[in-house]
Write a protein that holds these residues in place. Structure first.
Motif, PDB file in Angstrom:
ATOM      1  N   UNK A   1      11.642 -50.408 -36.054  1.00 37.80           N
ATOM      2  CA  UNK A   1      12.604 -49.516 -36.228  1.00 37.80           C
ATOM      3  C   UNK A   1      13.613 -50.635 -36.988  1.00 37.80           C
ATOM      4  N   UNK A   2      14.164 -51.650 -36.457  1.00 39.72           N
ATOM      5  CA  UNK A   2      15.130 -52.159 -37.528  1.00 39.72           C
ATOM      6  C   UNK A   2      14.624 -53.706 -37.457  1.00 39.72           C
ATOM      7  N   UNK A   3      14.736 -54.183 -38.406  1.00 36.17           N
ATOM      8  CA  UNK A   3      14.752 -55.864 -38.735  1.00 36.17           C
ATOM      9  C   UNK A   3      15.528 -56.539 -39.373  1.00 36.17           C
ATOM     10  N   UNK A   4      15.637 -57.099 -39.710  1.00 36.44           N
ATOM     11  CA  UNK A   4      16.578 -58.318 -40.913  1.00 36.44           C
ATOM     12  C   UNK A   4      15.650 -59.595 -41.404  1.00 36.44           C
ATOM     13  N   UNK A   5      14.980 -59.845 -41.879  1.00 31.84           N
ATOM     14  CA  UNK A   5      14.403 -60.141 -42.805  1.00 31.84           C
ATOM     15  C   UNK A   5      12.669 -60.977 -42.028  1.00 31.84           C
ATOM     16  N   UNK A   6      11.974 -59.755 -40.856  1.00 28.05           N
ATOM     17  CA  UNK A   6      11.010 -59.776 -40.259  1.00 28.05           C
ATOM     18  C   UNK A   6      11.795 -61.078 -38.822  1.00 28.05           C
ATOM     19  N   UNK A   7      12.797 -61.287 -38.985  1.00 28.45           N
ATOM     20  CA  UNK A   7      13.393 -62.103 -37.547  1.00 28.45           C
ATOM     21  C   UNK A   7      13.042 -60.908 -36.406  1.00 28.45           C
TER      22      UNK A   7
ATOM     23  N   UNK B   1       0.129 -56.886 -41.144  1.00 31.65           N
ATOM     24  CA  UNK B   1      -0.405 -55.937 -40.429  1.00 31.65           C
ATOM     25  C   UNK B   1       0.024 -57.403 -39.115  1.00 31.65           C
ATOM     26  N   UNK B   2      -0.433 -58.567 -39.817  1.00 35.78           N
ATOM     27  CA  UNK B   2       0.184 -59.682 -38.775  1.00 35.78           C
ATOM     28  C   UNK B   2       1.666 -60.274 -38.726  1.00 35.78           C
ATOM     29  N   UNK B   3       2.516 -60.107 -37.962  1.00 38.10           N
ATOM     30  CA  UNK B   3       3.591 -60.627 -37.758  1.00 38.10           C
ATOM     31  C   UNK B   3       3.499 -62.539 -36.867  1.00 38.10           C
ATOM     32  N   UNK B   4       2.792 -62.301 -36.656  1.00 41.54           N
ATOM     33  CA  UNK B   4       2.364 -64.337 -36.100  1.00 41.54           C
ATOM     34  C   UNK B   4       1.456 -65.148 -37.378  1.00 41.54           C
ATOM     35  N   UNK B   5       0.635 -64.482 -38.017  1.00 39.78           N
ATOM     36  CA  UNK B   5       1.149 -64.817 -39.423  1.00 39.78           C
ATOM     37  C   UNK B   5       1.629 -65.301 -40.108  1.00 39.78           C
ATOM     38  N   UNK B   6       2.164 -64.109 -40.384  1.00 35.06           N
ATOM     39  CA  UNK B   6       3.889 -63.888 -41.194  1.00 35.06           C
ATOM     40  C   UNK B   6       4.487 -65.423 -40.867  1.00 35.06           C
ATOM     41  N   UNK B   7       4.766 -65.732 -39.639  1.00 30.11           N
ATOM     42  CA  UNK B   7       5.969 -66.475 -39.260  1.00 30.11           C
ATOM     43  C   UNK B   7       4.967 -67.892 -40.007  1.00 30.11           C
ATOM     44  N   UNK B   8       3.884 -68.277 -39.064  1.00 30.30           N
ATOM     45  CA  UNK B   8       2.907 -69.174 -39.418  1.00 30.30           C
ATOM     46  C   UNK B   8       3.143 -69.805 -41.130  1.00 30.30           C
TER      47      UNK B   8
ATOM     48  N   UNK C   1      14.645 -72.311 -36.506  1.00 32.33           N
ATOM     49  CA  UNK C   1      13.608 -71.719 -37.728  1.00 32.33           C
ATOM     50  C   UNK C   1      13.307 -70.293 -37.988  1.00 32.33           C
ATOM     51  N   UNK C   2      13.384 -69.399 -37.037  1.00 28.34           N
ATOM     52  CA  UNK C   2      13.340 -68.110 -37.156  1.00 28.34           C
ATOM     53  C   UNK C   2      14.805 -67.549 -37.651  1.00 28.34           C
ATOM     54  N   UNK C   3      16.201 -68.304 -37.068  1.00 25.94           N
ATOM     55  CA  UNK C   3      17.334 -67.866 -37.388  1.00 25.94           C
ATOM     56  C   UNK C   3      18.041 -68.085 -38.495  1.00 25.94           C
ATOM     57  N   UNK C   4      17.830 -69.762 -38.638  1.00 27.17           N
ATOM     58  CA  UNK C   4      18.989 -70.009 -39.924  1.00 27.17           C
ATOM     59  C   UNK C   4      17.817 -69.350 -41.101  1.00 27.17           C
ATOM     60  N   UNK C   5      17.179 -69.245 -41.428  1.00 30.50           N
ATOM     61  CA  UNK C   5      16.541 -68.144 -42.670  1.00 30.50           C
ATOM     62  C   UNK C   5      17.605 -66.711 -42.228  1.00 30.50           C
ATOM     63  N   UNK C   6      16.367 -66.102 -41.043  1.00 32.08           N
ATOM     64  CA  UNK C   6      17.843 -64.810 -41.376  1.00 32.08           C
ATOM     65  C   UNK C   6      18.700 -64.503 -41.671  1.00 32.08           C
ATOM     66  N   UNK C   7      19.692 -65.838 -41.502  1.00 29.68           N
ATOM     67  CA  UNK C   7      20.980 -65.559 -41.792  1.00 29.68           C
ATOM     68  C   UNK C   7      21.241 -66.873 -43.247  1.00 29.68           C
ATOM     69  N   UNK C   8      20.691 -67.400 -43.337  1.00 31.72           N
ATOM     70  CA  UNK C   8      20.435 -67.526 -45.012  1.00 31.72           C
ATOM     71  C   UNK C   8      21.750 -69.335 -44.614  1.00 31.72           C
TER      72      UNK C   8
END
Lengths: 829, 313
Positions: free
Chosen positions: A313-319, A389-396, A229-236
Motif C-alpha cells: 500500500x505504501x512503502x519507502x524504499x522497501x523499508x 515476491x520475496x522481501x526477506x530475500x530482498x533484505x538479505x 541496516x533497515x532504517x539508515x538506507x531508507x532515510x539516506x
C-alpha cells in the motif's frame, strides 16, 4: 490484572519508542521538509498534535504498569523514580511541546535518544527483578542449535517463497536457490553467534547466568544492527549522529525484549538463550500444546502477510517490507529455539561444515566466485526477479550486495581526485543544513527594458506523480482522459520528456530555476536562483497560485500573491478544487490589464494521498491492467481539466494563453514489485508527460521538436523565449527553450542527460536520444541500464563494464558541473 | 566438545562468512578467455583486479616503473589500472606515453584515442595523437584527430595551428592557411602559425614573402627551429647559400635530430660540392626517420661514390 499491566506497559514503551522515532525523522532534512512539514501522513500529524497531552497521559498509565513492582519492597525507588521522571517529562512537554518544535539538527537527535530513557528504565526494572536462576542446560545444545537454525532457515525460505510465488505467479530456479542459500547463511550465522555465547558462558563459573547475559547482549546487537541496516538506507543517512541514534534505538528494542525474557522466564525450565529470546513471544506461545503452537504459527504468518500488505500500500524504499522481514526472522528464531527439543544429536563437525557449504553455495549462485555455473550478471538478473515476491530475500540480498567496480576521479587537479564514485555522489547529496552554501545568482537572460508588449497568460499545472502512460495522448490504450486528449490535439505533446529529479523536493525548485540545483534542501535565500520568479516580476505578472510547501520556501508568499488554495494543507490540494477556484477568477483575469501566472501542484494521485483515502478506486470503471486507484483519480480530474479549458475558450482566453500540463515525477505502480518513488529514478519515475499549449500567434512564429529529448527544466527557458528573451545561460545544467523562431536555428542543446533522486545519492544519465538510461544507485550501491523503448518501465539491460564506466564518468562530470556552478566544495570528512 | 573448541569453530565460521561475503571481491564475470591486448585497451571491458591490496600494488608498480623509465615494466600494471579505473584518463595518458617511449606507435595512437573518448578535456591528447598518426604515415587520421581536438576547444590557437599543420602535411595549403590565420586571430601573436604561413609561401615559391615573414618571427624568436629552417630553405632557393647555411646550421645545433634540417644541409653541402659532408648529413637524415627514407634515398645514391672512394655523380 496481569493483562492490564502488560497492556499499560506496552503502551508506555510504544509511546516513547514512537516519540524517539519521530524525533529522529525530524532530524533528517528531506523527511522534515517533504513529509512532516506538509503533513502527508495524518497519523503522524495527529501524534505530534496530541503529543504533549499524551506525555501527560503516559504518567498514570506508567503508574498502572509499575503498580505491582512499586509494591515490591525495594522497588519503590526504581518504579517510583520513573514515575517522577515521567511527571517532569509530561510537565516539560506540556510547556515546550518539543516534538512539534523538533527540526533537523543535533537537538532532534538528542531528543530522539532522550526519549528512550523511560524505556531503558523499564527494562532495568525488569532486569533487576529477574531471578537470574540456574537455567536448565541439558542435552546436546550444539546439535539442538543447528536444528534450530535449519528449521528457522527452512521456515522463512518456504514462507516467503510461497508468498512470492502466490503474488507474482513466477518462479526462478537460480533466484530461489539464492534465496534459500541466503536464508541459510543468515541462520547459520545466528547459529555460530549462539555457539559463541554458549561457549563463553561455559568458560565461566556461572555458565547459566552468563549465558543469559551474553544472549541478552547478542539480542541487543542483532536488533541494533538490523534496525540500522533497515532504517539508515531508507532515510539516506550516513552521518555518525544518525548512525548512533538509530543503533541505540534498535539496541533499546533488543534490551526491552531481553529484559522481558529474563524476567518472565524465571519459572520456566529453559536454557539462557531460549530464556532471552522468549521475550519475543507471548507466554502461551511457548506452551507445548499443539493447538496453541498452531495458533502462534498462524500469528507469525499473519504478521508476514500484514507487513507485505502494508508495504504494497505504501512503502519507502522497501523499508516496511524489510522491517517486516526482520521481525519475522526474530519471531521464527525465538519460536524455533523454544520449540525444538534437546534430544537432537549430531556429530559436532556437521553444522560447521554445513555452514561452509552453504556459504560456497551462495557465492556460487550469486556469481561471487571467479568460477561456477552462474555469472554475476545472470545471478543479478535472477535475484532481481526473485526479490519482487520475496522481501526477506530482498533484505538479505541488499545487505550482502557488493558494489560493482567504481571509478575514481581521473583529474589530478580536481578537488574530488581519488574519491571513489559512490562516496563522491554521497558527499554531493543531501547536503546538510549545517553546511552553509551561498546562493549563486541564476540569470537565464538579461531582463531589461519594459515588460513585453504581448504577455500571454501562463497556466502551469504540475500534477504530482502523474505518469504519462496513464494519459491517452501518450497511450492509445487509455480512454479515460478525453479532455486531456482534446487539449493535446491543439497543443504540443513532448513524447520524450523527463523530470530532472525523481521526487518533488528538488524537482519543483529545478522547474523554477530552469536548471539543476544543488542537492540541498535548500540553499537559502533561494530568490537569486529563482529565474521564473524573476521573469514574472519583470513582466509584472499577477500570480494566482497554490502555495505548496516548496514554493512557499523558494518564492516566499507576499501580499501580491492571490492564493487559489488558501487554507488547505498541501496534502489537500486537488486539481478539481484548484481549477474551481481559478474558474471563479477567470472574469477578473479576462478583464485585468496584467497577465496572470498560475501554478498548482495537485496531490490527487500522490501515493500517500491514495493510501490515506483507502487505496481504492473512486469509481466502478474497469481499468484493465492499470492501477485502478490511480487511474480513477486521473479520470476524475480529467473532467475538471476539460471544464476549465472550456471556460478559457468561452472567454476567449484559450488562444492567448500558455498552458503547461506536466508532472514533477512519475511513480512506480507495482513494476517489479516497486511502489511509490522514494529514492528511485526508474524509467516509470523519470518519464513524465509534458504537453504545452501556445497562443495562436506564438504557434505561427515558433518551431519546436516534440520528439526530441526534453526536460521539465526546459519549461522556464521556454517561457523566457515566449516573452521575447534569448536565453544566454550556457552552462549545461540549465534547460533549453523548447521553441525557437521558425526563421532561426534551434538553440544549441548540450548533451547533458543527468537525472537524480531528490532524497538519496541515486543518479542517472539519459542519452541524447532519450533511449537509454544508466542508473547509479548510491543507496543500494548497485547500478542498472534501461532501454527506454516507450513502455512505462523500460527494458532492463545487462550492465557491461563499458556502460558502467561511461555512465559513471558522465554522472560524475555532471554532478561536478553542478557543484562548480554553485561553488560548492564538499566539506572535509 | 570443549567450550574452547566450540568457540574457535564458531568464531572461525563467522570469520569465514565475513571474508566470503564482505571482504572478497571476486566475481564470476562470465568470461573464460582473455581478449587480445588491443581489444582490452580499446574497450576497457575487463574489470581486472579489484581488491585494495592488489590495486595499491598496481599503483605503486606503475608509478615507480614509469618514473624510473622502465617502460616495458610499466606496461602491465598501467594497463591493469586502465582496465580497473576506466574513468581515470590519467592512466590512459600514462599508457600512451609508455607506448611512445617503447616505439609502439600503433598502441600509442589507440591509447590516445581511448583518452579522447574518456577524458573530460579530450584536447589534452593533442598534439601527441596527431604526431603518433603522422609517425604511422596516417596523415588523414592525424588531421581528423586534430580537428576533434579543435572542435572540443575552439578558443585554442594551438589546436587551430595543428589543424593547419596537418592540412599542410596533406598538401592542402588553402585550409592550412585558413587555420594558421585563425590561430593568429585567436591568439594575436602565434609564431608557429606565422612560420607556417611563411612555409606555405615557400611551397608556393613566393620566396621574398616567405623570407620577410619568417625574418619577422626570427627577430622575436631567434631560436625558432622551424623558422630557421624556412629561412634557410628560402635563402638557399634564392641562391644565398652563405646566409642559408648560417640559419640551417643554427637550426641543426638547436635540434640535431630534425630530419628536414639534416636533409636541407645535405643538399646545401652537395650544391657546394662538399660531398663527404653531404653524405654524412644524408646518412643522418636516413637514420632519423625510416618513413621518409624515400626522400633521402636518391641523395644517398648520388653520394654513394663518396662512401666507396669515388666522386659523387
Amino acid at each position: 490484572m496481569t493483562a492490564v499491566v502488560a497492556v499499560c506497559r506496552a503502551l508506555v514503551i510504544l509511546f516513547w519508542l514512537a516519540t524517539s522515532a519521530y524525533a529522529f525523522l525530524s532530524a533528517v532534512p528531506f523527511v522534515y521538509e517533504q513529509f512532516l512539514q506538509p503533513g502527508l501522513v495524518p497519523a503522524l500529524v495527529a501524534f505530534v498534535r496530541w503529543h504533549r497531552w499524551l506525555t501527560l497521559a503516559c504518567v498514570p498509565v506508567a503508574a498502572m504498569a509499575l503498580w505491582a513492582d512499586i509494591r515490591i519492597r525495594g522497588a519503590y525507588l526504581r518504579g517510583g523514580g520513573l514515575i517522577w521522571v515521567l511527571c517532569l517529562a509530561g510537565a516539560a512537554a506540556a510547556v515546550t511541546d518539543p516534538l512539534a518544535a523538533a527540526q533537523p539538527g543535533v537537538g532532534a537527535i538528542v531528543l530522539s535518544v532522550a526519549a528512550l530513557v523511560p524505556v531503558w528504565w523499564l527494562a532495568a526494572i525488569d532486569v533487576s527483578l529477574a531471578a537470574w536462576p540456574d537455567t536448565h542446560r541439558s542435552g546436546d545444545l550444539l546439535a539442538r542449535d543447528a536444528a534450530v537454525a535449519l528449521a528457522g532457515a527452512l521456515a522463512v525460505t518456504v514462507l516467503y517463497a510461497a508468498m512470492g510465488v502466490a503474488t507474482t505467479g513466477a518462479f526462478d530456479g537460480v533466484g530461489s536457490f539464492q534465496s534459500t542459500a541466503a536464508h541459510g547463511l543468515l541462520f547459520a550465522a545466528v547459529f555460530a553467534a549462539i555457539t559463541v555465547v554458549r561457549a563463553i558462558a561455559d568458560l565461566t563459573s556461572k555458565p547459566a547466568q552468563w549465558e543469559a547475559l551474553c544472549a541478552s547482549i547478542l539480542l541487543m546487537v542483532l536488533t541494533g544492527a538490523a534496525t540500522a541496516l533497515v532504517v539508515l538506507p531508507a532515510v539516506s543517512a550516513r552521518d555518525a549522529a544518525s548512525r548512533i541514534a538509530v543503533t541505540i534505538f534498535g539496541t533499546t528494542v533488543g534490551l526491552v525484549l531481553a529484559a522481558r525474557g529474563v524476567r518472565a522466564g524465571r519459572e520456566l525450565d529453559r536454557d539462557g538463550v531460549a530464556l532471552v529470546l522468549g521475550g519475543l513471544l507471548p507466554a502461551w506461545a511457548i506452551a507445548t500444546s499443539h493447538r496453541r503452537r498452531a495458533l502462534w504459527a498462524v500469528v507469525v504468518l499473519a504478521v508476514a502477510i500484514a507487513f507485505r500488505s502494508a508495504s504494497g500500500a505504501m512503502d519507502w524504499n522497501f523499508a516496511v517490507a524489510k522491517l517486516g522481514a526482520v521481525v519475522v526472522w526474530f519471531l521464527v528464531l525465538a519460536t524455533a529455539i523454544n520449540w525444538t527439543p534437546t534430544r537432537v544429536t549430531l556429530p559436532p563437525a556437521v553444522p560447521f561444515l554445513s555452514s561452509a557449504a552453504i556459504l560456497v553455495g551462495y557465492l556460487l549462485t550469486a556469481g561471487r566466485l571467479p568460477f561456477g555455473p552462474v555469472s554475476l550478471d545472470a545471478a543479478t538478473a535472477s535475484s532481481d526477479a526473485w526479490v519482487v515476491g520475496d522481501p526477506s530475500f530482498r533484505t538479505l540480498r541488499d545487505w550482502l550486495h557488493r558494489p560493482g567496480p567504481a571509478a575514481t576521479s581521473g583529474d589530478p587537479t580536481s578537488a574530488s581526485e581519488g574519491i571513489r564514485f559512490f562516496d563522491f555522489l554521497q558527499v554531493h547529496t543531501n547536503i546538510g543544513r549545517s553546511v552553509a552554501v551561498a546562493p549563486v545568482p541564476v540569470e537565464l537572460a538579461r531582463l531589461e527594458g519594459p515588460p513585453a508588449a504581448r504577455r500571454p497568460h501562463v497556466f502551469v499545472f504540475v500534477v504530482d506523480s502523474l505518469r504519462r502512460d496513464y494519459l491517452s495522448p501518450y497511450n492509445p490504450g487509455v480512454s479515460f482522459t478525453p479532455a486531456i486528449q482534446r487539449f493535446a490535439a491543439d497543443s504540443t505533446v513532448y513524447t520524450n520528456a523527463f523530470t530532472r529529479y525523481g521526487a518533488t523536493g528538488l524537482s519543483v525548485p529545478s522547474i523554477w530555476v530552469g536548471g539543476m540545483v544543488l542537492h540541498k534542501q535548500y540553499v537559502m535565500p533561494f530568490a537569486p536562483m529563482n529565474a521564473l520568479h524573476a521573469l514574472l516580476a519583470h513582466h509584472r505578472y499577477a500570480r494566482r497560485m497554490s502555495m505548496d510547501n516548496i514554493v512557499d520556501l523558494i518564492m516566499p508568499r507576499d501580499t501580491a500573491v492571490d492564493e487559489i488554495d488558501r487554507g488547505r494543507g498541501v496534502a489537500e490540494f486537488r486539481l478539481c478544487a484548484s481549477l474551481d477556484n481559478l474558474r471563479g477568477r477567470l472574469d477578473t483575469i479576462a478583464s485585468s490589464p496584467e497577465p496572470t501566472f498560475t501554478w498548482t501542484l495537485p496531490q490527487d494521485i500522490h501515493v500517500a494521498v491514495i493510501n490515506r483515502e483507502g487505496n481504492r478506486a473512486v469509481d466502478e470503471a474497469d481499468y484493465g491492467d492499470l492501477h485502478a486507484p490511480y487511474a480513477s483519480r486521473i479520470r476524475r480530474f480529467d473532467h475538471c481539466f476539460g471544464a476549465f479549458v472550456g471556460d478559457l475558450k468561452a472567454r476567449g482566453l484559450y488562444d492567448e494563453s500558455v498552458i503547461v500540463l506536466t508532472s514533477d515525477h512519475g511513480d512506480s505502480l507495482g513494476e517489479e514489485g516497486r511502489w511509490g518513488h522514494a529514492y528511485t529514478i526508474y524509467p516509470e519515475v523519470v518519464q513524465v508527460p509534458l504537453i504545452v499549449h501556445l497562443p495562436v500567434s506564438a504557434r505561427a512564429a515558433l518551431a519546436t521538436r516534440p520528439e526530441a529529448r526534453a526536460f521539465t527544466t526546459d519549461i522556464t527557458p521556454t517561457l523566457y523565449t515566449l516573452l521575447g528573451h534569448r536565453v544566454t545561460a550556457d552552462a549545461p545544467i540549465f534547460g533549453r527553450s523548447l521553441v525557437w523562431p521558425k526563421a532561426g536555428p534551434p538553440p544549441a542543446r548540450p548533451p547533458f542527460g543527468l537525472v537524480a533522486s531528490s532524497y538519496g545519492s541515486v543518479y542517472g544519465w539519459i542519452d541524447e536520444a532519450g533511449s537509454t538510461m544508466y542508473i547509479a544507485d548510491g543507496v543500494a550501491l548497485r547500478d542498472y541500464v534501461y532501454e527506454l523503448n516507450g513502455s512505462a518501465a523500460g527494458v532492463s539491460q545487462p550492465v557491461t563494464a563499458a556502460a558502467r564506466a561511461e555512465g559513471q564518468r558522465r554522472i560524475r562530470d555532471g554532478v561536478q558541473l553542478i557543484a562548480d556552478f554553485y561553488r560548492f566544495r564538499p566539506p572535509a570528512p | 566438545v570443549s567450550p574452547a573448541l566450540r568457540l574457535a569453530l564458531a568464531a572461525g565460521t563467522l570469520t569465514v562468512f565475513w571474508y566470503g561475503l564482505f571482504v572478497s571481491t571476486a566475481v564470476n564475470d562470465g568470461t573464460t578467455d582473455s581478449p587480445p591486448l588491443a581489444a582490452e585497451v580499446a574497450t576497457g571491458a575487463r574489470t581486472g583486479a579489484t581488491d585494495a591490496a592488489t590495486l595499491d600494488a598496481l599503483l605503486v608498480a606503475s608509478r615507480e616503473a614509469f618514473t624510473a623509465g622502465q617502460w616495458q615494466d610499466a606496461v602491465a600494471p598501467t594497463r591493469a589500472l586502465v582496465e580497473r579505473f576506466p574513468g581515470q584518463p590519467i592512466y590512459v595518458s600514462r599508457l600512451a606515453e609508455i607506448y611512445n617511449k617503447l616505439g609502439q606507435t600503433a598502441n600509442e595512437a589507440a591509447a590516445w584515442e581511448l583518452f579522447m573518448e574518456r577524458a573530460p578535456l579530450p584536447s589534452e591528447a593533442c598534439p601527441s595523437i596527431g604526431y603518433a598518426y603522422r609517425r604511422l604515415g596516417k596523415d588523414e587520421l592525424a588531421l581528423g584527430a586534430f580537428e576533434r581536438c579543435f572542435a572540443s576547444d575552439t578558443k585554442s590557437a594551438e589546436l587551430a595551428f595543428f589543424v593547419g599543420l596537418a592540412n599542410e602535411w596533406l598538401g592542402r595549403f588553402t585550409p592550412a592557411q585558413e587555420y594558421y590565420e585563425r590561430a593568429i586571430a585567436i591568439a594575436t601573436v602565434h609564431y608557429d602559425s606565422e612560420v607556417g604561413l611563411a612555409r606555405l609561401r615557400l611551397h608556393r615559391n613566393q620566396l621574398a614573402d616567405a623570407l620577410a615573414r619568417v625574418t619577422k618571427v626570427l627577430g622575436k624568436v631567434p631560436e625558432h627551429v622551424d623558422g630557421l629552417l624556412v629561412a634557410g630553405l628560402a635563402q638557399q632557393r634564392a641562391g644565398k647559400r652563405r646566409e642559408a647555411r648560417v640559419h640551417l646550421e643554427k637550426a641543426a645545433t638547436l635540434s640535431d635530430d630534425y630530419f628536414d634540417v639534416q636533409l636541407a644541409l645535405g643538399v646545401l653541402d652537395y650544391s657546394e660540392s662538399r660531398f663527404a659532408e653531404a653524405r654524412k648529413r644524408f646518412e643522418t637524415a636516413h637514420a632519423l626517420d625510416a618513413r621518409r627514407r624515400d626522400e633521402v634515398q636518391p641523395w644517398l645514391e648520388r653520394t654513394a661514390g663518396v662512401a666507396s672512394g669515388k666522386n659523387a655523380s
